[in-house]
Design a protein around this motif. Structure first.
Motif, PDB file in Angstrom:
ATOM      1  N   GLY A 178      16.898 -39.360   5.782  1.00  0.00           N
ATOM      2  CA  GLY A 178      16.049 -40.527   5.528  1.00  0.00           C
ATOM      3  C   GLY A 178      15.508 -41.197   6.772  1.00  0.00           C
ATOM      4  N   ASP A 179      16.076 -40.843   7.949  1.00  0.00           N
ATOM      5  CA  ASP A 179      15.579 -41.488   9.174  1.00  0.00           C
ATOM      6  C   ASP A 179      14.281 -40.824   9.628  1.00  0.00           C
ATOM      7  OD1 ASP A 179      17.619 -43.231   9.070  1.00  0.00           O
ATOM      8  OD2 ASP A 179      18.786 -42.374  10.713  1.00  0.00           O
ATOM      9  N   VAL A 180      14.345 -39.520   9.797  1.00  0.00           N
ATOM     10  CA  VAL A 180      13.121 -38.798  10.148  1.00  0.00           C
ATOM     11  C   VAL A 180      12.664 -38.071   8.888  1.00  0.00           C
ATOM     12  CG1 VAL A 180      12.135 -36.972  11.583  1.00  0.00           C
ATOM     13  CG2 VAL A 180      13.851 -38.525  12.540  1.00  0.00           C
ATOM     14  N   ASP A 181      11.437 -38.319   8.493  1.00  0.00           N
ATOM     15  CA  ASP A 181      10.990 -37.766   7.217  1.00  0.00           C
ATOM     16  C   ASP A 181      10.460 -36.347   7.324  1.00  0.00           C
ATOM     17  OD1 ASP A 181      11.244 -40.168   5.393  1.00  0.00           O
ATOM     18  OD2 ASP A 181      10.138 -41.002   7.090  1.00  0.00           O
ATOM     19  N   LEU A 182       9.893 -36.034   8.476  1.00  0.00           N
ATOM     20  CA  LEU A 182       9.315 -34.698   8.616  1.00  0.00           C
ATOM     21  C   LEU A 182       9.391 -34.266  10.072  1.00  0.00           C
ATOM     22  CD1 LEU A 182       7.645 -32.342   7.363  1.00  0.00           C
ATOM     23  CD2 LEU A 182       5.588 -33.652   7.896  1.00  0.00           C
ATOM     24  N   VAL A 183       9.818 -33.041  10.268  1.00  0.00           N
ATOM     25  CA  VAL A 183       9.814 -32.481  11.615  1.00  0.00           C
ATOM     26  C   VAL A 183       8.802 -31.346  11.654  1.00  0.00           C
ATOM     27  CG1 VAL A 183      11.169 -31.328  13.411  1.00  0.00           C
ATOM     28  CG2 VAL A 183      12.248 -33.065  11.959  1.00  0.00           C
ATOM     29  N   LEU A 184       7.849 -31.463  12.550  1.00  0.00           N
ATOM     30  CA  LEU A 184       6.876 -30.382  12.728  1.00  0.00           C
ATOM     31  C   LEU A 184       7.049 -29.784  14.119  1.00  0.00           C
ATOM     32  CD1 LEU A 184       3.561 -31.763  11.157  1.00  0.00           C
ATOM     33  CD2 LEU A 184       5.289 -30.326  10.086  1.00  0.00           C
ATOM     34  N   THR A 185       6.933 -28.487  14.193  1.00  0.00           N
ATOM     35  CA  THR A 185       7.086 -27.815  15.488  1.00  0.00           C
ATOM     36  C   THR A 185       5.776 -27.889  16.267  1.00  0.00           C
ATOM     37  OG1 THR A 185       6.378 -25.728  14.546  1.00  0.00           O
ATOM     38  CG2 THR A 185       8.728 -26.151  14.530  1.00  0.00           C
ATOM     39  N   THR A 186       5.894 -27.542  17.535  1.00  0.00           N
ATOM     40  CA  THR A 186       4.710 -27.487  18.386  1.00  0.00           C
ATOM     41  C   THR A 186       3.643 -26.611  17.736  1.00  0.00           C
ATOM     42  OG1 THR A 186       6.232 -27.568  20.256  1.00  0.00           O
ATOM     43  CG2 THR A 186       3.948 -27.002  20.745  1.00  0.00           C
ATOM     44  N   LYS A 187       4.112 -25.490  17.202  1.00  0.00           N
ATOM     45  CA  LYS A 187       3.223 -24.522  16.563  1.00  0.00           C
ATOM     46  C   LYS A 187       2.485 -25.167  15.379  1.00  0.00           C
ATOM     47  CE  LYS A 187       2.077 -20.068  16.329  1.00  0.00           C
ATOM     48  NZ  LYS A 187       1.663 -19.883  15.005  1.00  0.00           N
ATOM     49  N   GLU A 188       3.203 -25.959  14.606  1.00  0.00           N
ATOM     50  CA  GLU A 188       2.577 -26.601  13.445  1.00  0.00           C
ATOM     51  C   GLU A 188       1.591 -27.685  13.881  1.00  0.00           C
ATOM     52  OE1 GLU A 188       6.697 -27.042  11.847  1.00  0.00           O
ATOM     53  OE2 GLU A 188       5.700 -26.992   9.907  1.00  0.00           O
ATOM     54  N   LEU A 189       1.970 -28.408  14.938  1.00  0.00           N
ATOM     55  CA  LEU A 189       1.067 -29.440  15.449  1.00  0.00           C
ATOM     56  C   LEU A 189      -0.240 -28.799  15.925  1.00  0.00           C
ATOM     57  CD1 LEU A 189       0.347 -32.319  16.290  1.00  0.00           C
ATOM     58  CD2 LEU A 189       1.705 -32.020  18.372  1.00  0.00           C
ATOM     59  N   ALA A 190      -0.084 -27.655  16.584  1.00  0.00           N
ATOM     60  CA  ALA A 190      -1.280 -26.950  17.062  1.00  0.00           C
ATOM     61  C   ALA A 190      -2.174 -26.582  15.879  1.00  0.00           C
ATOM     62  CB  ALA A 190      -0.875 -25.697  17.839  1.00  0.00           C
ATOM     63  N   GLN A 191      -1.528 -26.188  14.784  1.00  0.00           N
ATOM     64  CA  GLN A 191      -2.285 -25.828  13.584  1.00  0.00           C
ATOM     65  C   GLN A 191      -3.074 -27.037  13.068  1.00  0.00           C
ATOM     66  OE1 GLN A 191       0.144 -24.330  10.283  1.00  0.00           O
ATOM     67  NE2 GLN A 191      -1.451 -25.076   8.890  1.00  0.00           N
ATOM     68  N   VAL A 192      -2.417 -28.201  13.067  1.00  0.00           N
ATOM     69  CA  VAL A 192      -3.086 -29.421  12.603  1.00  0.00           C
ATOM     70  C   VAL A 192      -4.320 -29.709  13.464  1.00  0.00           C
ATOM     71  CG1 VAL A 192      -2.833 -31.926  12.315  1.00  0.00           C
ATOM     72  CG2 VAL A 192      -0.954 -30.397  11.669  1.00  0.00           C
ATOM     73  N   ILE A 193      -4.133 -29.549  14.779  1.00  0.00           N
ATOM     74  CA  ILE A 193      -5.246 -29.838  15.689  1.00  0.00           C
ATOM     75  C   ILE A 193      -6.371 -28.822  15.490  1.00  0.00           C
ATOM     76  CG2 ILE A 193      -5.945 -30.018  18.114  1.00  0.00           C
ATOM     77  CD1 ILE A 193      -2.960 -30.753  18.699  1.00  0.00           C
ATOM     78  N   LYS A 194      -5.988 -27.536  15.450  1.00  0.00           N
ATOM     79  CA  LYS A 194      -7.000 -26.491  15.347  1.00  0.00           C
ATOM     80  C   LYS A 194      -7.792 -26.612  14.050  1.00  0.00           C
ATOM     81  CE  LYS A 194      -4.297 -22.906  17.328  1.00  0.00           C
ATOM     82  NZ  LYS A 194      -4.017 -21.484  17.339  1.00  0.00           N
TER      83      LYS A 194
END
Lengths: 649, 623
Positions: free
Chosen positions: A364-380
């Motif tokens: 409940g403290d951190v709701d979602l963990v995204l990896t560097t790879k996933e963040l890159a996907q969001v940006i791309k």
């Protein structure tokens, strides 16, 4: 050393491990699918062939010598390599467009480089396991059985949760009893993912969850880990951009993040807290050596394999979970909102962090963990060119950090930061660092108050295992362990390729980024001090927010078979282990005798009898548990004695 | 426990005397090798035991006066004729003995020295019954050197082995030869590895001795896995001490203190015999610490293999002993440099070790009298296929295939015509008629693209399809591939699939091309011996019988054995229209009116051939 490659003289380094590495270091890359510098030489893919004295042989097993004459690409070698590629492709799941490794797959690359447009052999599908029970996704239909994951897991990480099973064409990489990975002793470090040449091992992709949150009414808050900023550039065609974190902050705001915090701030906090905890332990000579607890894979490793060392772990949370608790418990109050109205997204270089955020204590403290790879996907996928994004600072109050906090992203960072706090608070007179092994640094420290101690900075769980097995130097008082080689820069959530040379480059970028920070140590971090002085005044709250606890973990999930069930709560429970080892040593006979006894003594309804698998005490089998008492090397007589004791009570 | 070599030697001399005496007395030897045991030899043995313990006045009198011994003997190689019984001092050799035959043997042979005619072995060449194994042509044409005293050597006592001069070689070595002397002797003897590769044994020993290591190991490779090969099993069952003695000598020569005998668990008799041999040797001080008081320490352990063919490959075998998955490792390093747990390890085949005591006993010159210049000594082969006698044989190197097939095995059975032999198992090759007179040794076989392998010989007749032979072996290797390297794991599967297309009548010329290409890739690029030799059955049949492959593409199986090419037809002239075939056809592929010729619907027919067996008028045949 001089050798002749394809008729041309080439100067290579002395003492190279093999021809393959020697040539790589001078710019000739021999194709290969199963070679890793960090593990033992496997020699299975048969791609790295070279011709030596008319004989075709593998370059990974070849030791270079002065004047050696080799050919790296002859028509015959080319034909064989092509053949090998076609053979793999014939039984490979070739759904490249929907594969996580589309564009970064080594097999795909070779298929392209060798111009393979048709596979001459029959398409034969292999029976394939798909396992998405953990942050690491396994898909054996894409596995080429190079064994890299197995060797990394066993040799580099000392975990050994996967092995080959089956023979010949039916060989597969498997866990024991094909248990889903999420239920095994896997520590989710993701080093198998980092080293998998294809899409057989990938990281779980949770990007959709981010978009759902952004669509909701919730206040979406982000936080970025130090190592992310050093690696994400690779995915975005950028290089050595030292303002990358600030560009990321700006980008996240454009897609709907309300606030973006820096995990390095929490790193300052954690180091500060841990330094104090360590100094206490050192003075009282208790629970030493203290183990750092920032790395969730390392923490699980201790819980899983070295439960006797659980007390040695620092009770301070990791930066992710500390900041998570602060945002949910303190920041929400400042905003005047319900903690549930905040959706906290953590951007991490790590697969194990996904697991950490879901631990019972942290839920409940951190709701979602995204990896560097996933963040890159969001940006791309957003079409934004990050290069052109003007950097913006992180949000206050959790937006600034010292050099120490930011250095958490590479091996040695935590230890260095803790020592810098000790230096500020007590004073360090002497600090000497010595590399005693690859991945193991010994630091000798003398404090102003006269105490001196030794510290170890370790990366690679295999290195940590070796140290734990042979620890005899009583002066070693604090040990930093980062599960992944080179620390978080080499995390399992980082972009591909994720090998040593790339990791070293990331460490360099991070070092440069650290270098331009103005604050040196956490003690100088004004916002952190303010947090202590204002929000964490209450000891209880401080403890709740910054500290956590650990528990030993089973390696085999326990299964119970009802034999003589008793519905009542108030009962005596006898568990007889029927695992292979106990069974072969006669536990089944004990079970039968216990059942006979219960029936004969008319105790049905009072004594419950179950079979179990397993008590994880095979060395002293057979094992029987009466209520909570474990009876090892059990005999029926021993069990009876314990039963009678309980009956009397 | 012998304190010194002299003590041991005098004990051995006593055993030699005792054995001589024993051979003049009445003694019954029952072969209890796996072949005979499977056919009920133990029941025969028990029956003899019963008779001897019964209240038989005449027998007891005989026993009192001269003594009757009942003994278990190891495999005699004539497994297809088992259970085998030999009665001394007459030497009568009985085959296919059943428990009910025992009383007749007791009455006639044991009590009165008469022969039981009907149980005698028929000489396959002369067709005559022979009362002694030694009188048969098949025996005379062999050279039992490793299998000395076949038929009346006890397999389960160390005393009998010593009675045959056993362990004198070890004593000779320990009481005067240096390790280098031993290695020099083995080198000069020209002994080559019997496991298949034919590497000079003495060189291997020298490498291991010269390798630096805190300790060293000696390993016996008894993981015989070729289909149809059982030379090692025979040897371990019939004379475990011979192998053991060879291993101890090897341990002394290379400086090892520990040895492992890796024997496949599917050989329970061999495992049992070898374990007992170790125990017996240990009791007498021939194994363990300070052997014969010479200060040499060497002990042995049996490791049972779990049935993977690949564990016959030395590095995979070593991994298996270490408790790991049996997968080969790239060489170098060779086991001699870095073997078990990284220590220098000598690994030799069962038969190789068995040669060692003979070389020491007979000396280099005498040893080299057998065999050829480059392949001295003898070789055990197992012969299978439609020849009159199958089983284990032992011949000098240089013997021709023709001699083996016709002079020892009696030629082919009625109605069969020779086409080829497959030699060396799944790693071996097929040789056609033109190779029949080629002397068998390591080098000539290699020159013919074949190999001695472990020594399996399968005779193939005109009725067998050579493509099917290749398919059969690839089916085996693809299953037994460990799955480590790509060429072998994927390649053998693909090669098998292509061969399957051939036998199913679906192959094209492109398949033939792909098969040739694939065989080359597997051969050149595979990691270990198993993979490198896996395409040999394909390559050799392609070389000598390519016409058969082409015929399959063109729609015909020349030998008529591939089901897919068979077409069953009913001869309307012979068919009486009884309808029996139609009723028995599982596919309802046959139809017709009663009394009129029936017809087979080729679309429905699965070519099971049931109708052929049912037709009382022999009207159905293969077109």
């Amino acid at each position: 050393m001089k050798i002749f490659v394809n008729g041309k003289e080439v100067e290579i380094n002395e003492n190279e491990r093999n021809l393959l590495e020697a040539l790589k270091n001078v710019g000739i890359e021999i194709p290969n699918l199963c070679y890793l510098s960090e593990t033992s030489i496997y020699g299975a893919c048969r791609m790295c062939l070279v011709e030596l004295d008319g004989q075709i042989t593998t370059s990974c097993t070849l030791k270079p010598y002065e004047g050696m004459r080799i050919k790296t690409s002859t028509p015959e070698i080319y034909e064989i390599r092509r053949g090998i590629l076609e053979l793999i492709l014939a039984s490979h799941n070739r759904d490249c467009t929907t594969c996580d490794r589309n564009g970064s797959c080594k097999l795909q690359r070779y298929a392209e480089e060798f111009g393979i447009r048709r596979v001459r052999f029959q398409n034969i599908e292999k029976p394939a396991v798909k396992d998405d029970s953990s942050p690491i996704i396994r898909d054996n239909s894409k596995c080429i059985l190079c064994g890299d994951c197995i060797r990394v897991c066993e040799e580099v990480q000392g975990v050994g949760v996967i092995e080959f099973a089956g023979r010949g064409f039916n060989s597969q990489v498997a866990t024991a009893f094909d248990t889903p990975l999420g239920k095994t002793e896997c520590v989710f470090c993701g080093q198998c993912v980092a080293n998998c040449p294809t899409g057989a091992l990938t990281m779980k992709n949770d990007v959709d969850e981010l978009y759902r949150a952004l669509e909701s009414e919730k206040i979406v808050v982000g936080m970025i880990a130090p190592a992310v900023r050093a690696a994400i550039q690779e995915e975005l065609g950028m290089n050595e951009d030292l303002a990358l974190a600030e560009r990321l902050a700006a980008f996240l705001r454009t897609i709907g993040f309300s606030k973006v915090f820096d995990v390095s701030f929490a790193a300052d906090l954690v180091a500060y807290e841990e330094a104090h905890e360590f100094y206490e332990r050192l003075k009282n000579n208790e629970r030493l050596p203290q183990f750092t607890s920032c790395c969730p894979a390392w923490v699980k490793f201790v819980e899983q394999f070295y439960p006797e060392y659980i007390d040695n772990l620092s009770t301070v949370k990791s930066p992710q979970q500390a900041l998570g608790a602060i945002v949910k418990k303190i920041y929400s109050r400042k905003l005047g909102v319900n903690p549930d109205d905040i959706f906290l997204v953590s951007f991490m270089p790590c697969t194990a962090k996904k697991f950490e955020s879901e631990r019972e204590e942290h839920k409940g403290d951190v709701d979602l963990v995204l990896t560097t790879k996933e963040l890159a996907q969001v940006i791309k996928s957003s079409g934004v060119n990050l290069k052109k994004m003007t950097p913006e600072p992180f949000d206050r109050p959790y937006g600034i950090s010292s050099q120490g906090g930011l250095a958490f992203g590479k091996a040695g960072g935590v230890l260095g930061c803790v020592v810098s706090v000790l230096d500020e608070e007590i004073g360090v007179v002497k600090e000497e660092v010595r590399e005693i092994n690859k991945g193991v640094n010994l630091v000798e420290i003398e404090l102003k108050d006269g105490t001196s101690f030794k510290a170890l900075g370790i990366f690679g769980l295999g290195n940590a295992k070796d140290i734990l097995e042979n620890i005899d130097d009583k002066d070693i008082s604090i040990i930093e362990v980062m599960a992944c080689n080179f620390g978080c820069v080499g995390g399992g959530g980082q972009p591909y390729p994720n090998d040593s040379s790339v990791r070293k480059q990331r460490a360099k970028i991070l070092k440069d980024t650290v270098g331009i920070k103005t604050l040196l140590t956490p003690v100088e971090n004004y916002y952190m001090i303010k947090l202590y002085q204002e929000d964490l005044k209450d000891e209880k709250l401080k403890h709740e927010v910054l500290h956590t606890n650990y528990k030993p973990r089973r390696r085999v999930e326990e299964t119970e078979f009802e034999i003589l069930p008793v519905p009542d709560e108030d009962k005596i429970k006898v568990k007889v282990c029927l695992g292979t080892s106990c069974y072969s040593k006669g536990s089944y006979n004990i079970l039968e005798k216990v059942v006979d006894y219960v029936k004969k003594e008319d105790m049905e309804g009072k004594i419950e009898v179950v079979g179990t698998f397993c008590t994880e005490n095979c060395g002293a089998s057979p094992n029987v548990v009466v209520n909570d008492k474990l009876i090892s090397d059990a005999t029926f007589e021993k069990v009876l004695k314990e039963l009678e004791k309980n009956v009397k009570r | 426990m012998f304190k010194n070599p002299l003590e041991a030697l005098s004990y051995i001399e006593k055993q030699i005397e005792l054995r001589k005496e024993k051979k003049n007395k009445v003694a019954i030897y029952v072969c209890v090798g796996t072949g005979c045991s499977a056919k009920g030899a133990l029941k025969v043995y028990e029956e003899f035991e019963k008779h001897l313990s019964e209240n038989d006045f005449e027998l007891h009198k005989l026993e009192e006066n001269e003594g009757i011994e009942l003994k278990k003997t190891g495999c005699c190689g004539r497994c297809s004729s088992g259970p085998l019984v030999k009665v001394l001092p007459y030497g009568y050799f009985y085959s296919d003995v059943k428990p009910e035959d025992v009383s007749e043997i007791i009455e006639k042979t044991v009590k009165n020295g008469e022969v039981v005619e009907r149980l005698l072995l028929t000489d396959p060449i002369t067709g005559k019954k022979e009362s002694r194994l030694e009188d048969t042509t098949l025996f005379k044409n062999q050279d039992f050197y490793i299998m000395e005293e076949i038929g009346d050597s006890e397999c389960d006592t160390i005393e009998d082995y010593m009675g045959r001069g056993g362990y004198t070689s070890l004593i000779k070595v320990l009481s005067g030869m240096s390790a280098d002397d031993v290695i020099e002797t083995i080198k000069k003897s020209g002994l080559r590895g019997r496991g298949g590769g034919g590497f000079p044994t003495g060189l291997k020993w020298e490498f291991t001795k010269k390798s630096q290591g805190l300790k060293k190991f000696v390993v016996c490779n008894g993981d015989e896995g070729d289909p149809g090969a059982f030379m090692n099993r025979t040897l371990l069952e019939r004379d475990p001490h011979l192998v053991l003695e060879g291993m101890i000598i090897a341990g002394y020569a290379v400086g090892a203190s520990k040895g492992y005998a890796y024997i496949r668990a599917e050989y329970p008799v061999a495992v049992k015999m070898f374990k007992k041999a170790i125990e017996d040797a240990r009791k007498l001080g021939l194994l363990g610490d300070n052997i014969l008081g010479t200060g040499f320490n060497f002990d042995l352990e049996v490791k049972e293999g779990a049935g993977a063919f690949v564990c016959g490959e030395e590095t995979a075998l070593l991994a298996s002993i270490e408790g790991k998955r049996g997968m080969p490792k790239p060489k170098p390093p060779f086991p001699a440099q870095s073997g078990l747990w990284g220590y220098p390890t000598l690994i030799n085949n069962v038969e190789t070790f068995a040669n060692v005591p003979r070389i020491i006993r007979d000396g280099v010159e005498n040893y080299r009298k057998r065999g050829t210049e480059n392949s001295p000594g003898t070789k055990m082969f197992s012969v299978a296929g439609p020849v009159k006698v199958t089983g284990i044989i032992e011949v000098e190197f240089g013997t021709t295939l023709r001699e083996i097939i016709y002079d020892i095995c009696g030629g082919l059975v009625e109605g069969e015509e020779f086409k080829a032999v497959q030699i060396g198992g799944p790693s071996g090759a097929c040789l056609s008629e033109e190779f029949l007179d080629m002397p068998l040794d390591y080098d000539t076989l290699k020159a013919a693209d074949a190999m001695v392998g472990s020594g399996g010989i399968v005779v193939i007749t005109k009725k067998t399809c050579m493509v099917e032979v290749a398919r059969f072996f690839l089916d085996f290797t693809k299953r037994e591939s460990c799955g480590k390297c790509i060429p072998c794991r994927e390649g053998t599967m693909q090669a098998y699939k292509i061969l399957e297309k051939f036998t199913n009548g679906e192959a094209t010329y492109e398949d033939l091309e792909n098969l040739e290409y694939l065989s080359k890739v597997i051969k050149t690029a595979s990691l270990c011996g198993l993979g490198k030799t896996a395409p040999n059955p394909i390559l050799s049949t392609l070389k000598l019988f390519k016409d058969e492959y082409i015929a399959h593409i063109e729609g015909k199986c020349p030998s008529g054995s591939c089901t897919a090419f068979k077409k069953y037809i009913i001869n309307p002239q012979m068919c009486k229209g009884c309808g029996l075939c139609a009723r028995s056809c599982p596919q309802n592929a046959i139809s017709g009116k009663r009394g009129e010729p029936f017809e087979i619907d080729q679309e429905k027919c699965v070519k099971c051939g049931l109708c052929v067996t049912k037709c009382p008028f022999k009207a159905i045949s293969i077109a």
